[in-house]
Structure formats: C-alpha cells, structure tokens
Motif scaffolding. Sequence first.
Motif, short mmCIF file in Angstrom:
data_model
loop_
_atom_site.label_atom_id
_atom_site.label_comp_id
_atom_site.label_asym_id
_atom_site.label_seq_id
_atom_site.Cartn_x
_atom_site.Cartn_y
_atom_site.Cartn_z
N GLU A 17 -9.47 -0.72 -1.47
CA GLU A 17 -8.74 -0.14 -0.35
C GLU A 17 -9.74 0.55 0.58
O GLU A 17 -10.51 1.41 0.15
CB GLU A 17 -7.70 0.85 -0.86
CG GLU A 17 -6.74 1.35 0.20
CD GLU A 17 -5.54 2.09 -0.36
OE1 GLU A 17 -4.84 2.77 0.43
OE2 GLU A 17 -5.29 1.99 -1.59
N THR A 25 -8.52 -8.25 -2.97
CA THR A 25 -7.87 -8.22 -4.29
C THR A 25 -8.60 -9.26 -5.13
O THR A 25 -8.41 -10.46 -4.94
CB THR A 25 -6.38 -8.59 -4.18
OG1 THR A 25 -6.25 -9.82 -3.45
CG2 THR A 25 -5.60 -7.52 -3.43
N SER A 28 -15.14 1.22 0.62
CA SER A 28 -13.78 1.16 0.07
C SER A 28 -13.75 1.92 -1.25
O SER A 28 -14.80 2.24 -1.82
CB SER A 28 -13.35 -0.29 -0.15
OG SER A 28 -14.18 -0.91 -1.12
N THR A 57 -5.44 2.98 6.02
CA THR A 57 -6.21 2.12 5.13
C THR A 57 -5.61 0.72 5.11
O THR A 57 -4.49 0.50 5.56
CB THR A 57 -6.23 2.67 3.69
OG1 THR A 57 -4.90 2.68 3.17
CG2 THR A 57 -6.81 4.07 3.64
N TYR A 58 -6.39 -0.22 4.61
CA TYR A 58 -5.91 -1.58 4.42
C TYR A 58 -6.58 -2.16 3.17
O TYR A 58 -7.51 -1.56 2.62
CB TYR A 58 -6.23 -2.44 5.64
CG TYR A 58 -7.68 -2.85 5.78
CD1 TYR A 58 -8.09 -4.15 5.50
CD2 TYR A 58 -8.65 -1.92 6.17
CE1 TYR A 58 -9.42 -4.52 5.61
CE2 TYR A 58 -9.98 -2.30 6.29
CZ TYR A 58 -10.36 -3.59 6.01
OH TYR A 58 -11.68 -3.96 6.11
N VAL A 59 -6.08 -3.31 2.71
CA VAL A 59 -6.65 -3.94 1.52
C VAL A 59 -7.81 -4.85 1.95
O VAL A 59 -7.60 -5.88 2.56
CB VAL A 59 -5.59 -4.75 0.76
CG1 VAL A 59 -6.22 -5.42 -0.47
CG2 VAL A 59 -4.44 -3.85 0.32
N LEU A 117 0.81 -1.22 0.00
CA LEU A 117 0.00 0.00 0.00
C LEU A 117 0.84 1.27 0.00
O LEU A 117 0.31 2.35 -0.26
CB LEU A 117 -0.95 0.00 1.19
CG LEU A 117 -2.23 -0.83 1.03
CD1 LEU A 117 -3.17 -0.60 2.21
CD2 LEU A 117 -2.94 -0.50 -0.28
N SER A 177 0.34 2.51 -3.35
CA SER A 177 -1.04 2.74 -3.77
C SER A 177 -1.22 4.15 -4.30
O SER A 177 -0.54 5.09 -3.85
CB SER A 177 -1.98 2.53 -2.57
OG SER A 177 -3.23 3.16 -2.77
#
Length: 374
Positions: free
Chosen positions: A58, A37, A111, A32-34, A19, A22
């Motif tokens: 994200e 995917t 997101s 933030t985090y994923v 990230l 990103s």
Amino acid sequence: MSARFPEDRLVFLPKDVDLSRSPLAGQLPAETYVLGTFNPGLTRLPNGNLLMMVRVAEALRQPEADGYIRAIRLHAGRYRLDAWPLDLVDTMDPRKFMIRGQGWKVMALTSLSWLLPVECTPDGLDIVAIHYDRAIAPQGDWQCYGVEDARISLVDGLYLMTTCSVSPERHSTTLYISENGLDWQFADIVLDHQNKDMLIFEGRIGGQYWAQTRPLGDLYFAYPPESEWRAGPSINLATSPDARHWKPYIKPGLRPHVAAAATTRMGGGTPPVLTEKGWLTLWHGVAPSGVVGIYRTYWSLLDAKDPSITVATDHGALLEANKALTAPLADQMYVQDVVFTTGIADAGDHFIVASGEADLACRITHIPKACFGL
C-alpha cells in the motif's frame, strides 16, 4: 494462457483489494492506493481449498510534496508519515529510495506491506473469499515498515509461515503459526538481520525441522578461478528441534553456478516438498539488467536425507515473466521482467505454483510433474 503449461494466469490483482478494509484505513492524512498484490504464500486448507497469503503493498498516491518524499511507518500502534528532503535521496528504484550521505547503504520504502489471506478453489484459479478480518499487519517496532513475502509450510499438521519483517532495528525473519491455515498467531523473530527467503521444509528429516535461508551481505569471498561456483548470495540450510531456534547446517546448499549467467543472484522460492526422488525446491535467479534485474524461477531436487546434496537441477528457467498476462495492466506496471515464485501445492499429476508477477499481481501456474522428471 501459456502454451507451455495447461493453466497459467493472473488470479488476484490490485483492483481486487478493498482499501476501506485495510489495516491503514483512516489513519493517514493522504490518499493511498495498492501498488501491488504479489508474492503469495500458498497452502491447502483442511476444507480442500487453497489459501494464498498475499502481500499487499500500500503506497501513497502522491509520495512527493513540498520538496519532500514521504514513507509510511507504524509508530506506537498508529501509522504515520516520515518526510525526507528530496535533495538527500535517490529515487531511481520505484519500490524504494536511498538516503545519501549515511556512510553506508540506507533506504526507505515507497509503500508499506501487509498480508491478506485470499481463499481460492482447490485448483487455485478462482477466488472463494477474501479474509480481511484475518489480515496480518505490523505489530511493533520490529516490523514498522511492513510484513512481506509469506512462505507457508504444513509440517505434522501444523501450519508454519515465515515472513520478512522490515524495520530500522533489523531486517528479520518472523514466524507465525496456525492450526487451521486461517487464524495466525505471531510466534517470534527466528532469524536476525537481513536473512531473507526462509523456507521451512514440508516434513522433518531425522526428527529435525529443516529450512533454506539466504543471508545477505555486501562482501563475498572468491572461489578459486577453476571452481564451478560463483561467489555471491546463495541458499543455505539450517536445522531446528522446534522451528524456533535455528542452527546453520555445516554443508552449503544451492550456490550460483558458473554455467548459469542468469543466476548471478539467487534465493529461495517455494518451501521444499518431498517427492519420490527427493525434495523439490523452486528458487529464483536474477540476471543483471537495469535497476531491478531479470527474475526467473528455476528448480532443483535435493537428497531426501541430506538436502545439501543436489540430485537434479536445470540451468534453464522453469518460469519467466509473462508479458502477455500483464499487458492489460500496462498502465500500472512499475517493474519489468520479474516473476518471483513463493508457493507450491500438490495436485496429483501436477503442482500448483503461486508467484508474484511484476511485483503487481498473483500468478497461478499448473506445472506437470513430468517437468521435474517425476
């Protein structure tokens, strides 16, 4: 590994994304985090490798704060947060929240999605390179809430990629073009509000480009009681002289069948590819269950000269969510029973099929052509 197919595995996970590279990096006053995917477009590059165009969702690590829930949005070239009072929203679905009191359905997302090109080995099972420098992020107001669900078709040596662009202005289909499958240029909006899952056929018919589309709405007119079809979202067809200006085809395409209760809702999956028996298309059907539903993948063969004619199909699912694959990711799961197929590539005696698994990871499955009678 699934006993049904020779290869069936997850190949790209949220942990595989850096990230710090990103498009959002350093722009938001919150971590933030994923979230996922998933839903990768798939194509074969000139060097023989496969390219997955992965949707990276994200999300804010802490979306709720001080009585508000926040959404990420692009504005004037920068990312910002919009805050909505918690007492005005419904957060039942972890992927979005509904805003009450609007007079019609209005939602915002938990997101923001952007597209990450991930290069794989020719069999799709191992990662060769992650092309952060070629990531596709929102460019303007028409996609200020994100770019989602790429589908890639190679037609006459030119790569055509459709995406879903999300904004308050419109929920549109946008087209990107590439000569090498890696360097993409935004072309234009090609379909307007809430026409999702546009799939361009991998080849022309009678000199025309063809595509599958799926217009959405809240109202559908009933078929007669004795009809073999069920009213609801269906997969329509369109033609174009240039892949930019599209005209709806006068005949219907794939429709929900009364014999398939698991396809109450349906939509396109992979760009149709030409075989000796017609155009092979993989599509998704949704059975009602809980908030999200159960997503499965089905297949049909369409007539080579008139894709409104179904040559063969199967009411049984080709792919279902594989809980054995996602078991190691149990602590990250936020939806269940979802497989969403978005890419296909020819590999001789089998097809390499790319799917999003549980809106969380990219799944590659090798499916023998014999499964389709080929």
